[in-house]
Design a protein around this motif. Structure first.
Motif, short mmCIF file in Angstrom:
data_model
loop_
_atom_site.label_atom_id
_atom_site.label_comp_id
_atom_site.label_asym_id
_atom_site.label_seq_id
_atom_site.Cartn_x
_atom_site.Cartn_y
_atom_site.Cartn_z
N ALA A 41 0.82 -1.22 0.00
CA ALA A 41 0.00 0.00 0.00
C ALA A 41 0.85 1.27 0.00
N MET A 42 2.10 1.17 0.42
CA MET A 42 2.97 2.33 0.50
C MET A 42 3.68 2.65 -0.82
N VAL A 43 3.55 1.78 -1.80
CA VAL A 43 4.25 1.98 -3.07
C VAL A 43 3.37 2.78 -4.02
N ASP A 44 3.89 3.92 -4.49
CA ASP A 44 3.19 4.79 -5.44
C ASP A 44 3.57 4.35 -6.86
N ARG A 45 2.60 3.92 -7.64
CA ARG A 45 2.89 3.35 -8.97
C ARG A 45 3.59 4.34 -9.90
N LYS A 46 3.16 5.60 -9.91
CA LYS A 46 3.77 6.55 -10.83
C LYS A 46 5.23 6.82 -10.46
N GLN A 47 5.51 6.92 -9.17
CA GLN A 47 6.90 7.14 -8.77
C GLN A 47 7.74 5.89 -9.03
N LEU A 48 7.14 4.72 -8.86
CA LEU A 48 7.84 3.47 -9.19
C LEU A 48 8.22 3.46 -10.67
N GLN A 49 7.30 3.89 -11.54
CA GLN A 49 7.58 3.93 -12.97
C GLN A 49 8.68 4.92 -13.30
N GLN A 50 8.72 6.05 -12.60
CA GLN A 50 9.81 7.00 -12.83
C GLN A 50 11.15 6.38 -12.49
N ASN A 51 11.18 5.56 -11.43
CA ASN A 51 12.40 4.83 -11.08
C ASN A 51 12.82 3.91 -12.21
N VAL A 52 11.88 3.16 -12.75
CA VAL A 52 12.20 2.22 -13.84
C VAL A 52 12.73 2.98 -15.05
N ALA A 53 12.13 4.11 -15.35
CA ALA A 53 12.60 4.92 -16.48
C ALA A 53 14.04 5.37 -16.25
N ALA A 54 14.34 5.80 -15.02
CA ALA A 54 15.69 6.26 -14.70
C ALA A 54 16.70 5.12 -14.81
N TRP A 55 16.34 3.95 -14.29
CA TRP A 55 17.25 2.81 -14.36
C TRP A 55 17.41 2.30 -15.79
N THR A 56 16.34 2.34 -16.57
CA THR A 56 16.44 1.91 -17.96
C THR A 56 17.38 2.81 -18.74
N ALA A 57 17.23 4.11 -18.57
CA ALA A 57 18.12 5.05 -19.26
C ALA A 57 19.56 4.87 -18.80
N SER A 58 19.76 4.65 -17.51
CA SER A 58 21.11 4.46 -16.99
C SER A 58 21.76 3.22 -17.57
N LEU A 59 21.01 2.13 -17.65
CA LEU A 59 21.56 0.90 -18.23
C LEU A 59 21.85 1.06 -19.72
N ALA A 60 20.99 1.81 -20.40
CA ALA A 60 21.23 2.03 -21.83
C ALA A 60 22.55 2.77 -22.06
N VAL A 61 22.94 3.61 -21.11
CA VAL A 61 24.22 4.32 -21.19
C VAL A 61 25.37 3.42 -20.72
N LEU A 62 25.24 2.84 -19.52
CA LEU A 62 26.35 2.14 -18.90
C LEU A 62 26.64 0.79 -19.55
N ALA A 63 25.62 0.11 -20.04
CA ALA A 63 25.84 -1.19 -20.68
C ALA A 63 26.23 -1.04 -22.13
#
Length: 473
Positions: free
Chosen positions: A436-458
């Motif tokens: 109940a404490m997890v906000d879906r929109k903020q969770l998605q922003q995290n995934v977007a940030a990690w996806t972009a980071s992996l696209a650069v670092l990998a």
């Protein structure tokens, strides 16, 4: 006038500054800029509608629940994780197990016997000694912080139950945890060394409204006799302090039963294959275990969902230049056992970057990295692709993460996507750590940030050619 004078002085100093200013950072090539603004942006923006991270978080907290390190519940979590990561298509999914001591809580109770009899809400701290079955009863002696306890003469403490206050403030970066966590980390040893019968502390948390105690691990220093150690909910700590402010001396009956056995934990590992299988991998991580009061959604099922979803999105887009290694660490909460085991097995191997998601699921607001001067273009590219998500550039010389911390201290490169921690310590280590404490929109922003980071670092993702369209007959 003061502003004008300052401006004139600054202008006069410009020639001297020009002689000593560092050279400008290296600029990316046109090809690199084009890569940043096309594929990475497309992957980043598509991840803003991600559902995989939520599905992993929901599945782990619903189908397994709380996952205390070394217990049968954590073993079920590892089996669940292997099945889920395999179904997602990751390569070389495996578990690296290790042995560890297992602390488990039993019956808990706290009751003021006087001057105003009432029940309080308490939780044992990890590694607390057990009270006898009937508990212990003694007068409470109060200290505002660890320093005051350290300065107290032993005869003032001996035979009593120590209480330490020290309320923790909310901060965006969670920086108060280091200072205000001292009562939990150091208080039990100091109380034991001065002859206390037991210790209770104000919970290391920022909530003031909920009657939830915050647990967490602590260890007794060598030579200190383990004593019962617990945390009162913040409203109950307020109650103790109000009674003390009236000049009264509370008497507390405390029951904190627990046991220690031997068990096993393990790190769950999976991989995204890179075009160069011998290249140093990008490690993305979280921790699989949780405390036993809640279901560990914020800490840290969401982190596992975030890193796995981001790696999956890269894998679906094509083949990155270098491998991505996903590690769901075991037994983080009780002493970083998983991170230390990984370091012992793999810490001498080259890693392109280490990253960890373990600060809840609220939005990423800053990126820090420590990739080295020779990778300045890569570090600045990382900053640039994250800015459209509202993520500000941070340090280029510092990074962090609990399980990866020892390897970062060894000198391995890393990056940190810093999440908003304003409400993190309201939830941290409490029964409120649920889905109940997890906000879906903020969770998605995290995934977007990690996806972009992996696209650069990998490295550049080599996209698979689109399947030919079949002609209609």
């Amino acid at each position: 006038m003061r502003i004008l004078l300052a401006s004139l002085l600054a202008a006069a100093a410009l020639p001297a500054l020009a002689q000593t200013a560092p050279p400008p950072p290296p600029q990316p090539s046109a090809a690199e800029q084009a890569y940043d603004t096309t594929l990475v942006a497309r992957l980043r923006d598509a991840a803003l509608s991600d559902s995989m991270a939520w599905e992993i978080t929901e599945g782990l907290t619903t189908e397994v629940g709380q996952r205390l390190a070394g217990t049968e519940a954590e073993a079920r979590a590892r089996a669940w994780s292997v099945k889920r990561l395999t179904a997602m298509g990751f390569a070389n999914v495996r578990v690296e197990e290790f042995a560890m001591p297992v602390w488990e809580r039993g019956r808990e109770a706290a009751e003021l016997l006087g001057p105003y009899p009432q029940k309080l809400v308490v939780a044992a701290l990890g590694n607390s000694a057990s009270t006898p079955a009937g508990g212990v009863t003694a007068e409470v002696i109060s200290f505002p912080d660890v320093a005051a306890l350290a300065a107290a003469p032993a005869e003032q403490v001996r035979g009593k139950i120590v209480y330490i206050g020290h309320a923790m403030p909310r901060t965006e970066d969670g920086s108060g945890y280091g200072v205000f966590g001292a009562p939990r980390r150091q208080g039990p040893t100091l109380a034991s060394q001065k002859g206390a019968l037991a210790i209770v502390i104000r919970s290391i948390g920022t909530d003031r409204e909920h009657r939830n105690p915050h647990t967490g691990v602590m260890n007794f220093a060598e030579g200190a006799t383990p004593i019962p150690a617990g945390a009162l909910s913040n409203p109950d700590a307020d109650q103790i302090e109000r009674i003390l402010a009236r000049g009264q001396r509370p008497t507390l009956r405390l029951t904190l039963e627990s046991r220690v056995t031997q068990g096993r934990s393990g790190n769950v590992i999976a991989e995204v294959t890179g075009r160069d299988p011998n290249a140093a991998p990008v490690l993305v991580s979280c921790h699989l275990d949780s405390w036993d009061l809640g279901t560990g959604a914020f800490d840290d099922a969401a982190g596992c969902g975030i890193v796995a979803a981001a790696a999956k999105r890269i894998m679906e887009a094509g083949t990155p230049a270098r491998p991505i290694r996903i590690v769901w660490f075991g037994a983080e909460e009780v002493g970083l056992f998983g991170g230390l085991d990984y370091r012992a097995r793999h810490g001498k191997e080259p890693h392109h970057a280490l990253m960890e998601s373990d600060f809840g699921a609220d939005r990423v607001w800053k990126v820090d990295s420590r990739l080295g001067a020779e990778r300045a273009i890569e570090a600045r590219r990382l900053q640039r692709v994250l800015q459209p998500l509202g993520i500000v550039p941070g340090s280029l010389t510092e990074t962090d993460g609990p399980d990866i911390g020892p390897m970062l201290a060894d000198g391995l490169p890393g990056a940190s996507l810093q999440q908003d921690g304003t409400r993190y310590f309201d939830i941290h280590h409490t029964p409120d750590d649920t889905l109940a404490m997890v906000d879906r929109k903020q969770l998605q922003q995290n995934v977007a940030a990690w996806t972009a980071s992996l696209a650069v670092l990998a490295g550049p993702v080599e996209q698979r050619p689109a399947a030919p369209r079949r002609r209609r007959r």
